[in-house]
Design a protein around this motif. Sequence first.
Motif, mmCIF file in Angstrom:
data_model
loop_
_atom_site.group_PDB
_atom_site.id
_atom_site.type_symbol
_atom_site.label_atom_id
_atom_site.label_comp_id
_atom_site.label_asym_id
_atom_site.label_seq_id
_atom_site.Cartn_x
_atom_site.Cartn_y
_atom_site.Cartn_z
ATOM 1 N N VAL A 116 0.850 -1.183 0.000
ATOM 2 C CA VAL A 116 0.000 0.000 0.000
ATOM 3 C C VAL A 116 0.889 1.239 0.000
ATOM 4 N N THR A 117 0.565 2.195 -0.865
ATOM 5 C CA THR A 117 1.310 3.448 -0.910
ATOM 6 C C THR A 117 0.475 4.549 -0.281
ATOM 7 N N GLY A 118 1.070 5.265 0.665
ATOM 8 C CA GLY A 118 0.423 6.422 1.264
ATOM 9 C C GLY A 118 0.977 7.702 0.681
ATOM 10 N N VAL A 119 0.266 8.793 0.896
ATOM 11 C CA VAL A 119 0.647 10.101 0.370
ATOM 12 C C VAL A 119 0.657 11.131 1.485
ATOM 13 N N LEU A 120 1.689 11.959 1.491
ATOM 14 C CA LEU A 120 1.745 13.162 2.330
ATOM 15 C C LEU A 120 1.736 14.348 1.378
ATOM 16 N N ALA A 121 0.680 15.142 1.415
ATOM 17 C CA ALA A 121 0.481 16.217 0.440
ATOM 18 C C ALA A 121 0.956 17.568 0.987
ATOM 19 N N GLN A 122 1.010 18.547 0.094
ATOM 20 C CA GLN A 122 1.325 19.949 0.428
ATOM 21 C C GLN A 122 2.688 20.118 1.096
ATOM 22 N N LEU A 123 3.674 19.392 0.604
ATOM 23 C CA LEU A 123 5.024 19.540 1.127
ATOM 24 C C LEU A 123 5.768 20.590 0.308
ATOM 25 N N ARG A 124 6.702 21.283 0.955
ATOM 26 C CA ARG A 124 7.440 22.314 0.222
ATOM 27 C C ARG A 124 8.755 22.640 0.892
ATOM 28 N N LYS A 125 9.640 23.221 0.087
ATOM 29 C CA LYS A 125 10.923 23.719 0.559
ATOM 30 C C LYS A 125 11.225 24.973 -0.239
ATOM 31 N N ASN A 126 11.065 26.133 0.408
ATOM 32 C CA ASN A 126 11.328 27.418 -0.225
ATOM 33 C C ASN A 126 11.583 28.428 0.886
ATOM 34 N N PRO A 127 11.782 29.706 0.567
ATOM 35 C CA PRO A 127 12.044 30.663 1.644
ATOM 36 C C PRO A 127 10.915 30.798 2.657
ATOM 37 N N MET A 128 9.720 30.298 2.312
ATOM 38 C CA MET A 128 8.569 30.433 3.201
ATOM 39 C C MET A 128 8.295 29.195 4.038
ATOM 40 N N ALA A 129 8.938 28.057 3.733
ATOM 41 C CA ALA A 129 8.595 26.819 4.451
ATOM 42 C C ALA A 129 9.672 25.760 4.245
ATOM 43 N N CYS A 199 3.887 -5.841 9.025
ATOM 44 C CA CYS A 199 3.966 -4.750 9.995
ATOM 45 C C CYS A 199 3.244 -3.532 9.434
ATOM 46 N N SER A 200 3.146 -2.472 10.262
ATOM 47 C CA SER A 200 2.360 -1.300 9.908
ATOM 48 C C SER A 200 3.095 -0.033 10.343
ATOM 49 N N LEU A 201 3.189 0.939 9.425
ATOM 50 C CA LEU A 201 3.786 2.235 9.730
ATOM 51 C C LEU A 201 2.768 3.351 9.503
ATOM 52 N N TRP A 202 2.865 4.383 10.332
ATOM 53 C CA TRP A 202 2.116 5.623 10.101
ATOM 54 C C TRP A 202 3.121 6.729 9.834
ATOM 55 N N PHE A 203 2.862 7.504 8.795
ATOM 56 C CA PHE A 203 3.737 8.611 8.425
ATOM 57 C C PHE A 203 3.005 9.934 8.619
ATOM 58 N N TYR A 204 3.766 10.990 8.837
ATOM 59 C CA TYR A 204 3.213 12.333 8.903
ATOM 60 C C TYR A 204 4.253 13.302 8.365
ATOM 61 N N THR A 216 2.537 23.132 10.600
ATOM 62 C CA THR A 216 1.252 22.563 10.195
ATOM 63 C C THR A 216 1.413 21.056 10.053
ATOM 64 N N THR A 217 0.517 20.286 10.674
ATOM 65 C CA THR A 217 0.562 18.831 10.590
ATOM 66 C C THR A 217 -0.089 18.346 9.303
ATOM 67 N N ILE A 218 0.607 17.494 8.559
ATOM 68 C CA ILE A 218 0.050 16.827 7.376
ATOM 69 C C ILE A 218 -0.096 15.352 7.721
ATOM 70 N N GLU A 219 -1.332 14.859 7.722
ATOM 71 C CA GLU A 219 -1.566 13.461 8.076
ATOM 72 C C GLU A 219 -1.492 12.557 6.845
ATOM 73 N N LEU A 220 -1.246 11.296 7.113
ATOM 74 C CA LEU A 220 -1.139 10.278 6.076
ATOM 75 C C LEU A 220 -2.476 10.058 5.379
ATOM 76 N N ALA A 221 -2.432 10.039 4.042
ATOM 77 C CA ALA A 221 -3.581 9.622 3.238
ATOM 78 C C ALA A 221 -3.242 8.307 2.560
ATOM 79 N N ARG A 222 -4.217 7.420 2.457
ATOM 80 C CA ARG A 222 -3.991 6.081 1.886
ATOM 81 C C ARG A 222 -4.898 5.882 0.682
ATOM 82 N N PRO A 223 -4.557 6.464 -0.456
ATOM 83 C CA PRO A 223 -5.526 6.463 -1.553
ATOM 84 C C PRO A 223 -5.517 5.251 -2.452
ATOM 85 N N PHE A 224 -4.418 4.499 -2.511
ATOM 86 C CA PHE A 224 -4.385 3.440 -3.517
ATOM 87 C C PHE A 224 -3.433 2.322 -3.123
#
Length: 229
Positions: A116-129, A199-204, A216-224
């Motif tokens: 199973v592949t999970g997704v963590l969305a809205q990640l960034r690396k720039n001068p603002m975050a 086994c089972s992992l949770w990512f954030y 800001t907390t980004i929680e794990l999504a499990r779409p597919f």
Amino acid sequence: VAAVAHSSGFGGTPWRSTLAIVNPTSTDTDVTVTFRGGSTVVKTIRVPATGVLEWADVLVDLFEVDPGASASGSLEIVADRFTVVACRTYADKGVAGTYGQSYPALAASRGITAGVTGVLAQLRKNPMAYTNVGALNLSSVPCAGSVQLVGGQGQAIGTAQGVSLAPGGWTQLSDVFQVAGAGGADSAYARVTVTTEGCSLWFYASVIDPTTRDPTTIELARPFVVEPR
């Protein structure tokens, strides 16, 4: 609970974690709280019927960490009846106030398993975050996984980062774009996977303003489910 802290982060930000345990039942409940950081510490407490216990700085107030020390890790909470658990990690700015983020209390079913592949969305690396990515092993056996950053056109950016965790273990990839050699990105996400069977992992993710240190907390999504290649 994936992450708790009594520590100084980037820029000397003083991070603290509160923990609340609510017993909504009509009978007192015994609760075992285990902190897994540099070492493992176990505390047993009793929450009165329909009552709540809360620690403003849980690693110091419950686990007796030296207030001048730095510690971080995860918590495992086991109760003999239904309870509600809440946790907030915040920056204590003294007279200037606080700001912070919450992490959910997780059952093993909230994680992902091999295939199973999970997704963590809205990640960034720039001068603002900048972005941290963490993983928690929700299993009673060792577990390994992988974090791959992905750009706006679907391309992998940087190198995949492996995580390997003991039972109940936690880790965090601080400034994951830098760790992965991914450069910067205004809009990206992470594909997270488990590479160990059984086994089972949770990512954030935690997306942080580098000026104010506001997270800001980004929680794990499990779409597919991973498709055959």
